[in-house]
Scaffold this motif. Sequence first.
Motif, mmCIF file in Angstrom:
data_model
loop_
_atom_site.group_PDB
_atom_site.id
_atom_site.type_symbol
_atom_site.label_atom_id
_atom_site.label_comp_id
_atom_site.label_asym_id
_atom_site.label_seq_id
_atom_site.Cartn_x
_atom_site.Cartn_y
_atom_site.Cartn_z
ATOM 1 N N ASN A 35 0.874 -1.102 0.116
ATOM 2 C CA ASN A 35 0.194 -0.036 0.074
ATOM 3 C C ASN A 35 0.782 1.208 -0.124
ATOM 4 O O ASN A 35 0.448 2.181 -0.666
ATOM 5 N N THR A 60 -9.510 -4.978 -4.830
ATOM 6 C CA THR A 60 -9.033 -3.978 -4.059
ATOM 7 C C THR A 60 -9.960 -3.819 -2.836
ATOM 8 O O THR A 60 -11.038 -3.572 -2.659
ATOM 9 N N GLU A 62 -11.164 -2.380 0.937
ATOM 10 C CA GLU A 62 -11.550 -1.164 1.542
ATOM 11 C C GLU A 62 -12.412 -1.611 2.696
ATOM 12 O O GLU A 62 -12.700 -2.417 2.793
ATOM 13 N N ASP A 88 -5.426 3.223 3.689
ATOM 14 C CA ASP A 88 -6.284 3.288 2.705
ATOM 15 C C ASP A 88 -5.653 3.441 1.222
ATOM 16 O O ASP A 88 -4.479 3.933 1.122
ATOM 17 N N TYR A 91 -5.729 5.356 -4.723
ATOM 18 C CA TYR A 91 -6.382 5.275 -5.936
ATOM 19 C C TYR A 91 -7.823 4.930 -5.779
ATOM 20 O O TYR A 91 -8.785 5.296 -6.598
ATOM 21 N N ALA A 92 -8.179 3.972 -4.925
ATOM 22 C CA ALA A 92 -9.680 3.448 -4.831
ATOM 23 C C ALA A 92 -10.441 4.737 -4.266
ATOM 24 O O ALA A 92 -11.643 4.825 -4.699
ATOM 25 N N GLU A 93 -9.922 5.452 -3.431
ATOM 26 C CA GLU A 93 -10.735 6.832 -2.990
ATOM 27 C C GLU A 93 -10.950 7.624 -4.169
ATOM 28 O O GLU A 93 -12.120 8.062 -4.276
ATOM 29 N N ARG A 96 -13.502 5.917 -6.504
ATOM 30 C CA ARG A 96 -14.733 5.894 -6.212
ATOM 31 C C ARG A 96 -15.454 7.411 -6.518
ATOM 32 O O ARG A 96 -16.610 7.709 -6.324
ATOM 33 N N GLU A 108 -9.117 -3.609 -13.393
ATOM 34 C CA GLU A 108 -9.112 -4.953 -12.240
ATOM 35 C C GLU A 108 -9.855 -5.882 -13.278
ATOM 36 O O GLU A 108 -10.753 -5.740 -14.097
ATOM 37 N N ARG A 115 -18.964 -4.037 -4.461
ATOM 38 C CA ARG A 115 -18.531 -2.668 -4.071
ATOM 39 C C ARG A 115 -18.251 -1.790 -5.194
ATOM 40 O O ARG A 115 -18.224 -0.468 -4.999
ATOM 41 N N TRP A 116 -18.274 -1.952 -6.535
ATOM 42 C CA TRP A 116 -18.060 -1.196 -7.490
ATOM 43 C C TRP A 116 -19.082 -1.071 -8.588
ATOM 44 O O TRP A 116 -18.957 -0.455 -9.602
ATOM 45 N N ALA A 122 -14.767 2.509 -12.963
ATOM 46 C CA ALA A 122 -14.387 0.907 -12.723
ATOM 47 C C ALA A 122 -14.923 -0.073 -13.665
ATOM 48 O O ALA A 122 -14.256 -1.138 -14.221
#
Length: 620
Positions: A35, A60, A62, A88, A91-93, A96, A108, A115-116, A122
């Motif tokens: 991370n 990923t 979270e 955290d 890139y995920a934050e 989203r 991915e 979640r996506w 995404a």
Amino acid sequence: MPKHFSDPEAIAEDIVRDVGTNLLVGLPLGLGKANHIVNALYARAVADRAVNLTFFSALTLEKPKPANLLERRFIVPVIERLFGGYPDLAYAEALRANALPPNIRVIEFFFLAGRWLRVPFAQQHYISANYTHAASYLLARGLNVVTQLVAKRVVDGVARYSLSCNTDTTLDILRARAQGAASFKLVGQVNSELPFMPGEGDLPADEFSAVLDSPETDFPLFAPPSEPITDTKYAIGLHAASLVRDGGTLQLGIGQVGDALAQGLIVRHRDNAQFHEIMKRLAPDAEQLSALETGPFEKGLYGVSEMLFEAFLGLIDAGILKREVDGVVLHGAFFLGPKSFYRALREMTAGQIARIQMMPVSFTNELYGDEDLKRRARVDARFVNNAMMATLMGSVISDGLEDGQVVSGVGGQYNFVAQAFALAGARSVLTVEATRQAGTKTQSNVRWSYGHETIPRHLRDVIVTEYGIADLRGKSDADVIAAMLQVADSRFQDQLARLAKDAGKLPKNFEISSAHRENFPERIAGALKPARETGLLPSFPFGSDFTEVEQRLIPALQLLQDAQRTPLQLPGLLWQGFLRQPDTADDECLARLGLDRPVTLSERAYRFLVSAALARSRVG
């Protein structure tokens, strides 16, 4: 020897200096992401738009995000306790929030389930892929960096690094590099909580170009707590457990069904008479009961599963997973689980851990490559995986919706289905809950048809719901439909049968037998109740990171969540809570949610609702 760093920004700068400004970075699936290095590379690309950065990854992770007051008060202390120091992924934050800079892409091939959904970037950059094909897609795109969380061990003054939780695709692409078919930098980040796993993932330091190793970048591993096993999941797991042959091979998918199946095997092995009694109450007819595998495990099982989780250790401890292949009882490709799982792996003796070997996903999920050895090892294999829906003609929906939205991914499911047809005596067992809640409505997960499929009907094999086992292999369409109707919820059987008859796929005079006309949740709850009450089927068979108070709260909060789907239940719960006086155990639960001394009107209402839900869940 690798260059050593203690600062993430410095190692990111070194990567850019060595590789250049066009970075295609492979990140391991799930737990094995480095991370701090990932975040430093992301920050470097945000600051300099001349850097073109692509992350290629899967799963990923979270932290959970609460949706309302009760969820927040329940889950925030759990998050702090289990994930408090987990960094955290930046890139995920941004992904989203639809805020990725134009020079950064995230691709991915497997999502954390659900979640996506409805996140356009995404969804648009998802690649539908078998797990075993991911490595080749990485190499074809020009992979030039792999960052991975590693465990470290110093032997005779020389450092070695274990790929530990994620040998899956990394070993496959390292093999390609060794053969001259790829050129990339392997960059490691040391984590002190990561178990050092022996075997092919135990690498010399010179495999790495750089390593980040510092107390400041050490962090607690992502450790999702085990969820309580519901009656539905236990029924599915028990049916599946009765398909497993002594002396055979086992693969399990993650989740409550995997835990339930493992506990079912343990009851079958340790308390065989009770297992027979449970199955007599659960199996809908004598014919199905007579075909089940119900004996204890004298020869034992060999495990080969892309994913390892805590239930496998329970099977080893119970003396069930004991059939050795070259001294190994369990081969896996990646792992993820609660803190107790990681601790158990770290604390194993050298002899114990040597019987668990982490391998490339090409080993666990495919037969080609040492095929003769794999065939001899994988006798009577049972590949058990979860699905969302199934059609009456045996196709299975596991990864997405008919409008194209991806829920999770294909992962290894197709691989294991294909193995089941390629191996003598093997079966693919796909598990489906018969129904699901959609708002205030109950819907059938057994469908006449659906506009998307993961496993086509020409690969139909065994489908299990809480109501029984549908053996579909080699059967005609009409026989398949009849078998699927027998494991559907009885509230939907007539409608489903009518659709099949209207399509000319089922005789007009077909009738579902009376033995399968009682497929209701109440029958399942009643069948399991004696074993539940005696502790044979506990909610957390392999332990829990939830406290005892939290474990009491979970079914009550679930009851409230279900009640919100049928709002007419809420006034009754509110009135029941207003009238009753909580006992000491309830007071502890209310205090855990900060409702022991309510101040606002909403807090008083929540106190009454939770109090009533605690009473009802205890009775249930």
